[in-house]
Design a protein around this motif. Structure first.
Motif, short mmCIF file in Angstrom:
data_model
loop_
_atom_site.label_atom_id
_atom_site.label_comp_id
_atom_site.label_asym_id
_atom_site.label_seq_id
_atom_site.Cartn_x
_atom_site.Cartn_y
_atom_site.Cartn_z
N ALA A 23 -23.26 12.62 5.02
CA ALA A 23 -22.24 13.15 5.94
C ALA A 23 -21.18 13.93 5.18
O ALA A 23 -20.75 15.00 5.62
N GLU A 42 -16.52 11.55 -5.03
CA GLU A 42 -17.54 10.50 -4.97
C GLU A 42 -17.19 9.42 -5.99
O GLU A 42 -16.91 9.72 -7.15
N ARG A 43 -17.23 8.19 -5.52
CA ARG A 43 -16.90 7.05 -6.38
C ARG A 43 -17.90 6.90 -7.54
O ARG A 43 -17.53 6.62 -8.67
N ALA A 70 -35.88 9.15 8.74
CA ALA A 70 -36.48 9.97 9.80
C ALA A 70 -35.44 11.00 10.25
O ALA A 70 -34.36 10.64 10.70
N ARG A 129 -34.34 10.65 0.90
CA ARG A 129 -32.87 10.65 0.94
C ARG A 129 -32.29 11.37 -0.27
O ARG A 129 -31.41 12.22 -0.16
N LEU A 154 -11.71 6.76 -4.09
CA LEU A 154 -10.42 6.70 -3.40
C LEU A 154 -9.93 5.26 -3.45
O LEU A 154 -10.69 4.33 -3.18
N THR A 200 -13.03 3.30 2.44
CA THR A 200 -11.66 3.08 1.99
C THR A 200 -10.68 3.91 2.83
O THR A 200 -9.53 3.51 3.03
N ASP A 343 -21.20 6.92 8.86
CA ASP A 343 -21.18 5.46 8.84
C ASP A 343 -19.77 4.89 8.78
O ASP A 343 -19.52 3.78 9.23
N GLY A 355 -28.84 7.03 12.24
CA GLY A 355 -27.62 6.93 11.44
C GLY A 355 -27.27 8.27 10.80
O GLY A 355 -26.17 8.81 10.99
N MET A 356 -28.21 8.81 10.04
CA MET A 356 -27.97 10.11 9.40
C MET A 356 -27.91 11.22 10.44
O MET A 356 -27.05 12.11 10.37
N ASN A 357 -28.82 11.16 11.42
CA ASN A 357 -28.85 12.23 12.42
C ASN A 357 -27.54 12.31 13.19
O ASN A 357 -27.00 13.39 13.43
C1 LIG Z 1 -32.88 0.74 5.75
C2 LIG Z 1 -32.21 1.93 6.37
C3 LIG Z 1 -32.98 2.90 6.95
C4 LIG Z 1 -32.38 4.01 7.55
N1 LIG Z 1 -33.17 4.94 8.15
C5 LIG Z 1 -32.60 5.98 8.78
C6 LIG Z 1 -33.40 6.97 9.41
O1 LIG Z 1 -34.63 6.89 9.42
N2 LIG Z 1 -32.78 8.02 10.03
C7 LIG Z 1 -31.43 8.13 10.06
O2 LIG Z 1 -30.92 9.09 10.66
N3 LIG Z 1 -30.64 7.22 9.45
C8 LIG Z 1 -31.18 6.15 8.82
N4 LIG Z 1 -30.39 5.23 8.19
C9 LIG Z 1 -28.93 5.37 8.27
C10 LIG Z 1 -28.39 6.31 7.20
O3 LIG Z 1 -28.80 5.88 5.93
C11 LIG Z 1 -26.87 6.33 7.25
O4 LIG Z 1 -26.43 6.43 8.57
C12 LIG Z 1 -26.35 7.52 6.45
O5 LIG Z 1 -26.67 7.35 5.10
C13 LIG Z 1 -24.84 7.62 6.62
O6 LIG Z 1 -24.36 8.59 5.75
P1 LIG Z 1 -22.84 8.60 5.32
O7 LIG Z 1 -22.71 9.79 4.45
O8 LIG Z 1 -21.97 8.44 6.49
O9 LIG Z 1 -22.62 7.26 4.46
P2 LIG Z 1 -23.25 6.83 3.05
O10 LIG Z 1 -24.65 7.29 2.95
O11 LIG Z 1 -22.97 5.38 2.90
O12 LIG Z 1 -22.41 7.65 1.97
C14 LIG Z 1 -21.08 7.30 1.66
C15 LIG Z 1 -20.74 7.84 0.28
O13 LIG Z 1 -19.35 7.59 0.03
C16 LIG Z 1 -19.20 7.05 -1.28
N5 LIG Z 1 -17.97 6.24 -1.30
C17 LIG Z 1 -17.78 5.03 -0.74
N6 LIG Z 1 -16.52 4.61 -0.94
C18 LIG Z 1 -15.90 5.59 -1.64
C19 LIG Z 1 -14.58 5.74 -2.16
N7 LIG Z 1 -13.65 4.79 -2.00
N8 LIG Z 1 -14.28 6.87 -2.83
C20 LIG Z 1 -15.21 7.85 -3.00
N9 LIG Z 1 -16.48 7.75 -2.56
C21 LIG Z 1 -16.81 6.63 -1.87
C22 LIG Z 1 -20.45 6.23 -1.50
O14 LIG Z 1 -20.70 5.99 -2.86
C23 LIG Z 1 -21.50 7.14 -0.84
O15 LIG Z 1 -21.99 8.09 -1.74
C24 LIG Z 1 -30.97 4.12 7.55
C25 LIG Z 1 -30.19 3.15 6.96
C26 LIG Z 1 -30.80 2.05 6.36
C27 LIG Z 1 -29.94 1.00 5.73
#
Ligand SMILES: Cc1cc2nc3c(=O)[nH]c(=O)nc-3n(C[C@H](O)[C@H](O)[C@H](O)COP(=O)(O)OP(=O)(O)OC[C@H]3O[C@@H](n4cnc5c(N)ncnc54)[C@H](O)[C@@H]3O)c2cc1C
Length: 488
Positions: A23, A42-43, A70, A129, A154, A200, A343, A355-357
């Motif tokens: 995201a 990025e942490r 997916a 991923r 952060l 955070t 997330d 989640g990702m979508n």
């Molecule tokens: C088993 C599993 C299967 C999944 N399958 C699917 C699927 O098939 N299709 C789909 O759409 N979704 C799927 N998902 C959901 C998807 O993985 C998440 O919704 C998606 O990764 C969310 O992305 P994000 O960038 O919001 O969060 P994250 O991927 O959690 O990224 C957050 C980033 O922020 C960084 N961060 C955290 N705290 C700090 C800080 N204080 N300072 C700086 N950086 C920080 C982290 O290190 C990380 O790099 C799945 C999840 C799981 C657990």
């Protein structure tokens, strides 16, 4: 240290994105394309370098997430907006439906359920991923108005809107004041929290304004295993263009194909042993501790798959067992100064593959709001947060509901009949009747509207059923009446 710091005055036009996950990279890219100066933090250290230096394990422990995902329509629309859809699809494997493994004796799936019975072109895609994240990062790094800062976690955002970061090791921090200030400070125009389920930025928002927040762990978790390519270098499971499911009632295994001809299998099951029907119990993933435990568990529940999983015992014991968490928070913003997405705003269980979508769709929708308000962030950000939050809650709810469908209903013939009926209705009334899965996966209808529409459709179906049953009963009574009269 001081030279790394930026003064406390607001840096005009700078948007800070926290989190270089999917995201974070997507929203940074969209904003940078609009001309904002973006600093993304990025942490973790840059996993691409670590990956090269220290191997796969370290990288995997860094991402702590599924290996593949997916990708469906909503995510593709966002990728399309940044011009990367075609490039991503090149390394994605299409999945045209669910391949169901109900027999414990044969490896071949016994059933195939297309994702869209009416329009077979509609499919979802399995993408790696890491590869997707790295592609987004590479493209970001090419943009002159983007700075990517790894190893910058952060720590907090203060009441003045200054974000305080600390370098990854925190080695230069000795006193409490050092920690409070961090090693890098910035006061941007807007802070976007894309820092995942344990955000955070969200923590800071909880302190800075009245914010409702809940984080809930479900009692089930997951474990990833591998189904490698077979001895001839091909996919070990027949019908590789499918999402394979082994529904086992109260738990399940799924497998998604990878371009290297392997599958990543994931067991979703209770974390701790639970009582089950007929005085039996469902063994919890955490209670499987030895090679013998693994062998017994796998050969009881997934014996058909074991021939295709040569290293299942080692992998089961080595790979982590991970929990599944759901997050709900309102509001998603503090005025036009801080906003959450992905997330951080709505972590959900992964059973709808959204989640990702939905995180990508958040980013796209924020971009659309900025369009709508002609670049005025003071209107666009609050509008985004308020109008998108119901969709976040809705997809979290739908995702939980889909677990039951996947682990239980996919193995039932009544469910198949229902899917066929829905497909037929969609064929007959394509604009009016859209099956739930199709609305979620292949349209951009907001998720909260999807739930309302599905309720209406289910009501119509129920009423038609009773109307049909009533009419049939009427015909039977009329026919009986005629028969009796003519016989007497
Ligand atoms: C088993 C599993 C299967 C999944 N399958 C699917 C699927 O098939 N299709 C789909 O759409 N979704 C799927 N998902 C959901 C998807 O993985 C998440 O919704 C998606 O990764 C969310 O992305 P994000 O960038 O919001 O969060 P994250 O991927 O959690 O990224 C957050 C980033 O922020 C960084 N961060 C955290 N705290 C700090 C800080 N204080 N300072 C700086 N950086 C920080 C982290 O290190 C990380 O790099 C799945 C999840 C799981 C657990």
């Amino acid at each position: 240290k001081m030279s790394a710091q930026i003064g406390m005055g607001e840096v005009k036009g700078v948007v800070v994105v926290v989190g270089c996950g999917l995201a974070g990279c997507m929203t940074a890219m969209l904003l940078a394309r609009r001309g904002y100066t973006v600093e993304i933090f990025e942490r973790n250290p840059d996993w691409r370098t670590k990956f090269k230096l220290e191997g796969d394990d370290l990288h995997r422990s860094n991402i702590k997430r599924s290996i593949n995902l997916a990708l469906s329509h909503r995510g593709r629309c966002a990728l399309g907006r940044i011009g990367l859809e075609a490039e991503v699809l090149k390394f994605a494997v299409p999945m045209r439906g669910r391949a169901i493994h109900t027999s414990k004796n044969v490896l071949d799936p016994l059933g195939f359920q297309p994702y869209d019975a009416y329009d077979r072109k509609n499919c979802i895609y399995s993408v790696g991923r890491e590869r997707l994240n790295n592609l987004l990062l590479e493209k970001l790094e090419e943009m002159p108005n983007v700075t990517v800062r790894f190893s910058h976690g952060l720590m907090h955002v203060d009441g003045e809107g200054v974000a305080h970061f600390c370098n990854g090791t925190g080695e230069s921090l000795n006193t409490y004041n050092d920690y409070a200030k961090g090693t890098y400070q910035i006061k941007p125009r807007l802070i976007i929290g894309a820092d995942g389920a344990y955000s955070t930025v969200r923590e800071a928002m909880l302190r800075l304004q009245s914010t409702n927040f809940s984080r809930r762990y479900i009692s089930h978790g997951y474990k990833e295993l591998t189904i490698p390519a077979d001895s001839s270098g091909g996919y070990a499971l027949k019908n590789h263009e499918a999402l394979h499911i082994w529904p086992r009632g109260s738990f399940m295994m799924i497998a998604l194909p990878n371009p290297d001809k392997s599958f990543t299998a994931t067991i979703f099951a209770p974390l701790h042993t639970e009582p089950a029907e007929n005085n039996t119990s469902n063994i919890g993933l955490m209670d499987i501790k030895t090679r013998d435990d693994v062998k017994e568990y796998m050969s009881t529940h997934f014996p058909d798959a074991l021939g295709a999983m040569p290293n299942y015992q080692e992998e089961f014991l080595e790979n982590p067992t991970s929990p599944l968490v759901m997050v709900e928070v309102t509001p998603w913003n503090i005025k036009d100064k801080m906003v959450l997405l992905g997330d951080a705003a709505h972590a959900m269980v992964p059973f709808y593959g959204q989640g990702m979508n939905s995180a990508f769709e958040d980013c796209l929708y924020l971009d659309e709001c900025i369009d709508k308000f002609k670049g005025d962030l003071s209107l666009a950000v609050p509008h985004f947060a308020e109008s998108r939050a119901p969709a976040g809650r809705a997809i979290a709810q739908l995702s939980l509901g889909n677990y039951l469908e996947m682990r239980h209903h996919t193995g039932s013939s009544l469910f198949l009949l229902q899917k066929k009926l829905e497909g037929a209705l969609n064929w007959a009334f394509p604009d009016y009747w859209i099956p739930l899965y199709k609305m979620v996966t292949f349209t951009r209808i907001p998720f909260d509207k999807v739930i309302k529409r599905e309720d209406t459709q289910a009501n119509i179906l129920r009423r038609s059923f009773w109307l049909g049953a009533g009419a049939s009963a009427g015909i039977v009574v009329w026919a009986l009446n005629k028969l009796i009269r003519s016989s007497l």
